[in-house]
Enzyme design. Structure first.
Site, PDB file in Angstrom:
ATOM      1  N   ASP A  84     -10.447  -5.905  -2.355  1.00 57.49           N
ATOM      2  CA  ASP A  84     -10.867  -5.012  -3.445  1.00 57.49           C
ATOM      3  C   ASP A  84     -10.565  -5.685  -4.771  1.00 57.49           C
ATOM      4  O   ASP A  84      -9.447  -6.158  -4.980  1.00 57.49           O
ATOM      5  CB  ASP A  84     -10.095  -3.676  -3.394  1.00 57.49           C
ATOM      6  CG  ASP A  84     -10.573  -2.765  -2.271  1.00 57.49           C
ATOM      7  OD1 ASP A  84     -11.642  -3.037  -1.701  1.00 57.49           O
ATOM      8  OD2 ASP A  84      -9.873  -1.781  -1.991  1.00 57.49           O
ATOM      9  N   ASP A 141      -6.035  -4.532   3.684  1.00 56.59           N
ATOM     10  CA  ASP A 141      -6.902  -5.247   2.748  1.00 56.59           C
ATOM     11  C   ASP A 141      -6.031  -5.941   1.705  1.00 56.59           C
ATOM     12  O   ASP A 141      -4.799  -5.860   1.777  1.00 56.59           O
ATOM     13  CB  ASP A 141      -7.888  -4.276   2.079  1.00 56.59           C
ATOM     14  CG  ASP A 141      -7.193  -3.294   1.145  1.00 56.59           C
ATOM     15  OD1 ASP A 141      -5.946  -3.313   1.056  1.00 56.59           O
ATOM     16  OD2 ASP A 141      -7.898  -2.502   0.487  1.00 56.59           O
ATOM     17  N   ASP A 164      -5.696  -6.061  -2.505  1.00 58.58           N
ATOM     18  CA  ASP A 164      -6.178  -5.428  -3.740  1.00 58.58           C
ATOM     19  C   ASP A 164      -5.814  -6.299  -4.943  1.00 58.58           C
ATOM     20  O   ASP A 164      -4.654  -6.676  -5.108  1.00 58.58           O
ATOM     21  CB  ASP A 164      -5.532  -4.049  -3.898  1.00 58.58           C
ATOM     22  CG  ASP A 164      -5.667  -3.198  -2.642  1.00 58.58           C
ATOM     23  OD1 ASP A 164      -6.769  -2.678  -2.409  1.00 58.58           O
ATOM     24  OD2 ASP A 164      -4.671  -3.074  -1.889  1.00 58.58           O
TER      25      ASP A 164
HETATM   26  N1  DCT Z   1      -5.737   3.564  -4.945  1.00 58.66           N
HETATM   27  C1  DCT Z   1      -6.204   4.264  -6.029  1.00 58.66           C
HETATM   28  N2  DCT Z   1      -7.498   4.653  -6.065  1.00 58.66           N
HETATM   29  C2  DCT Z   1      -8.324   4.346  -5.048  1.00 58.66           C
HETATM   30  C3  DCT Z   1      -7.863   3.627  -3.939  1.00 58.66           C
HETATM   31  C4  DCT Z   1      -6.548   3.223  -3.911  1.00 58.66           C
HETATM   32  O1  DCT Z   1      -5.461   4.528  -6.948  1.00 58.66           O
HETATM   33  N3  DCT Z   1      -9.583   4.749  -5.107  1.00 58.66           N
HETATM   34  C5  DCT Z   1      -4.344   3.148  -4.944  1.00 58.66           C
HETATM   35  C6  DCT Z   1      -3.489   3.807  -3.900  1.00 58.66           C
HETATM   36  C7  DCT Z   1      -2.763   2.693  -3.210  1.00 58.66           C
HETATM   37  C8  DCT Z   1      -3.342   1.418  -3.777  1.00 58.66           C
HETATM   38  O2  DCT Z   1      -4.332   1.775  -4.707  1.00 58.66           O
HETATM   39  C9  DCT Z   1      -3.891   0.489  -2.748  1.00 58.66           C
HETATM   40  O3  DCT Z   1      -4.746   1.177  -1.853  1.00 58.66           O
HETATM   41  P1  DCT Z   1      -4.857   0.739  -0.346  1.00 58.66           P
HETATM   42  O4  DCT Z   1      -5.302  -0.673  -0.244  1.00 58.66           O
HETATM   43  O5  DCT Z   1      -5.697   1.753   0.349  1.00 58.66           O
HETATM   44  O6  DCT Z   1      -3.382   0.930   0.187  1.00 58.66           O
HETATM   45  P2  DCT Z   1      -2.198  -0.089   0.372  1.00 58.66           P
HETATM   46  O7  DCT Z   1      -0.992   0.606  -0.086  1.00 58.66           O
HETATM   47  O8  DCT Z   1      -2.518  -1.404  -0.242  1.00 58.66           O
HETATM   48  O9  DCT Z   1      -2.111  -0.205   1.944  1.00 58.66           O
HETATM   49  P3  DCT Z   1      -2.865  -1.251   2.926  1.00 58.66           P
HETATM   50  O10 DCT Z   1      -1.805  -2.197   3.335  1.00 58.66           O
HETATM   51  O11 DCT Z   1      -3.316  -0.403   4.063  1.00 58.66           O
HETATM   52  O12 DCT Z   1      -3.981  -1.893   2.210  1.00 58.66           O
HETATM   53 MG    MG Z   2      -4.311  -2.468   0.154  1.00 58.75          MG
END
Ligand code: DCT
Ligand code: MG
Length: 414
Positions: free
Chosen positions: A338, A243, A245
């Site tokens: 997100d 995703d 963020d």
């Molecule tokens: N995070 C957090 N609280 C949440 C969800 C996520 O603090 N409720 C943090 C942990 C890692 C970061 O935010 C981003 O989350 P992800 O998108 O799930 O992970 P990513 O490292 O960006 O990996 P991906 O490439 O799979 O998106």
């Molecule tokens: Mg991510």
């Protein structure tokens, strides 16, 4: 005695003195406070478990007899990953991500070294699976339950609970789930199935940049001074992600609770919004940070699926000869996005938390709790001894509060 060590991923600014905490359950001195071990008795037997617990305690490890909230490392012997997950669910644990799930070989290595050794891939139950080399890994990969859970949880909106339910109903594959018309799917799961192919294919850096442009443009139409930062894996320099963020904050006193609603409202009008779920902020003023290493934060946020239009490749001669109607060619991709809204004074903490990685965040929070008597979450850092919140305007300041050298985002891929 061995010195207390910061997890390998970050280093202490000054060496801390070893902490001597008396072990209340027996007469041994605890030397390694940040590791709280629990040994699963299943397939090991009571006598061997007691022997191993005693051995570890004698060497200065903290070992719990019960699966308490303080446990950080779970050790199992001759159990596959799904078997341990099953056992944990039986204990009422829904979120196993707060533990490191380790094979007995990690425990043995610790006993030999006389100190905790890094929980490298080879010791982790899950990773064992990804390696796919050993006979145990093959056994786990072939496990029917594991295969089904992996398929089910690959759908946006489907977690372990739903997977469990479907598995108990006798469903084994996504095709069987899709064919079962009696199932009541949530709005999120419906979107998950509808855009399944796009969502399981990785988001590229180029796609992240394109979405970033859309997000920045839309946010600035409503709040021109707002700061939009790409976080998560892409901020850590990853080339792909599941995703994208984004962290959004507005410098200065003005906050706009309606910003997210306005942004998705405009995308809806423009036909760019395929799905969205806005969660309102539940943050209370002066809220003491959560001690749980995997607690959800309380920011206002939006889990969305955006329709990213992709330029059509000009292969008109091919299309004409094959008589393909261009209107039927899909020229967009569904992308998970997100959006997190953080008040400006919490921005540095939100940035640190949302940059991840998840494991890095966990290590940092455990370090704050056990080594500094502080509590860190995505909103704040609280000093329990002084009973004050430590303000930070940048990530560098947070590391400094914790007495650690700064770690660049691309070094946080723990
Ligand atoms: N995070 C957090 N609280 C949440 C969800 C996520 O603090 N409720 C943090 C942990 C890692 C970061 O935010 C981003 O989350 P992800 O998108 O799930 O992970 P990513 O490292 O960006 O990996 P991906 O490439 O799979 O998106
Ligand atoms: Mg991510």
């Amino acid at each position: 005695m061995d010195k207390i060590r910061a997890p390998a991923v970050f280093s202490q600014r000054k060496r801390q003195k070893g902490i001597h905490t008396p072990n209340l359950t027996c007469s041994y001195e605890i030397k390694f406070n940040e590791f709280v071990i629990f040994i699963i008795q299943r397939k090991m037997g009571r006598t061997r478990r007691i022997f191993l617990m005693e051995l570890a305690r004698r060497k200065g490890f903290r070992v719990e007899s019960e699966l308490s909230d303080s446990v950080t490392h779970i050790v199992a012997e001759n159990n596959s990953y799904p078997e341990v997950m099953d056992w944990l669910r039986g204990q009422g644990v829904d979120d196993s991500s707060r533990f490191e799930l380790l094979d007995i070989s990690w425990f043995t290595a610790c006993m030999e070294a006389g100190r905790p050794v890094d929980s490298e891939v080879k010791y982790r139950l899950m990773e064992i699976i990804e390696e796919g080399e050993s006979s145990r890994a093959k056994e786990v990969l072939n496990d029917e339950r594991y295969k089904s859970f992996k398929q089910f949880t690959s759908v946006f909106g489907v977690g372990v609970k739903t997977s469990e339910k479907w598995y108990r109903m006798g469903l084994r594959t996504l095709e069987e789930v899709k064919a079962d018309k009696t199932l009541k799917l949530s709005k999120m799961q419906k979107a998950g199935f509808l855009y399944y192919e796009d969502l399981v294919s990785c988001v590229s850096k180029a796609e992240a940049d394109a979405v970033s442009l859309i997000v920045r443009n839309t946010v600035s139409t409503f709040l021109p001074d707002a700061l939009v930062t790409i976080t998560g894996g892409f901020r850590r320099g990853k080339k792909t992600g599941h995703d994208i963020d984004f962290l959004i904050t507005n410098p200065g006193p003005r906050e706009d609770d309606e910003l997210l609603h306005k942004v998705v409202g405009l995308w809806k009008k423009q036909g760019l919004l395929l799905y969205c779920d806005i969660i309102e902020s539940t943050f209370l003023k002066e809220q003491i940070p959560s001690r749980k290493v995997d607690a959800m934060d309380n920011f206002q946020k939006c889990f969305a699926i955006l329709k990213l239009c992709q330029p059509r490749v000009d292969n008109s001669s091919y299309n004409t000869s094959k008589n393909i109607d261009m209107a039927e060619v899909k020229d967009w991709k569904a992308i998970r996005v997100d959006l997190i809204i953080a008040p400006f004074e919490q921005y540095a903490y939100a940035l640190l938390g949302w940059t991840g990685s998840r494991q890095f965040g966990r290590d940092l929070r455990r370090y704050a709790t056990h080594e500094k008597k502080m509590i860190l979450d995505n909103h704040a850092l609280y000093d329990r001894k002084k009973r004050i919140f430590l303000k930070a305007g940048s990530e560098e300041e947070i590391f400094a509060h914790l007495g650690l050298d700064y770690v660049e985002p691309w070094e946080r891929n723990a």
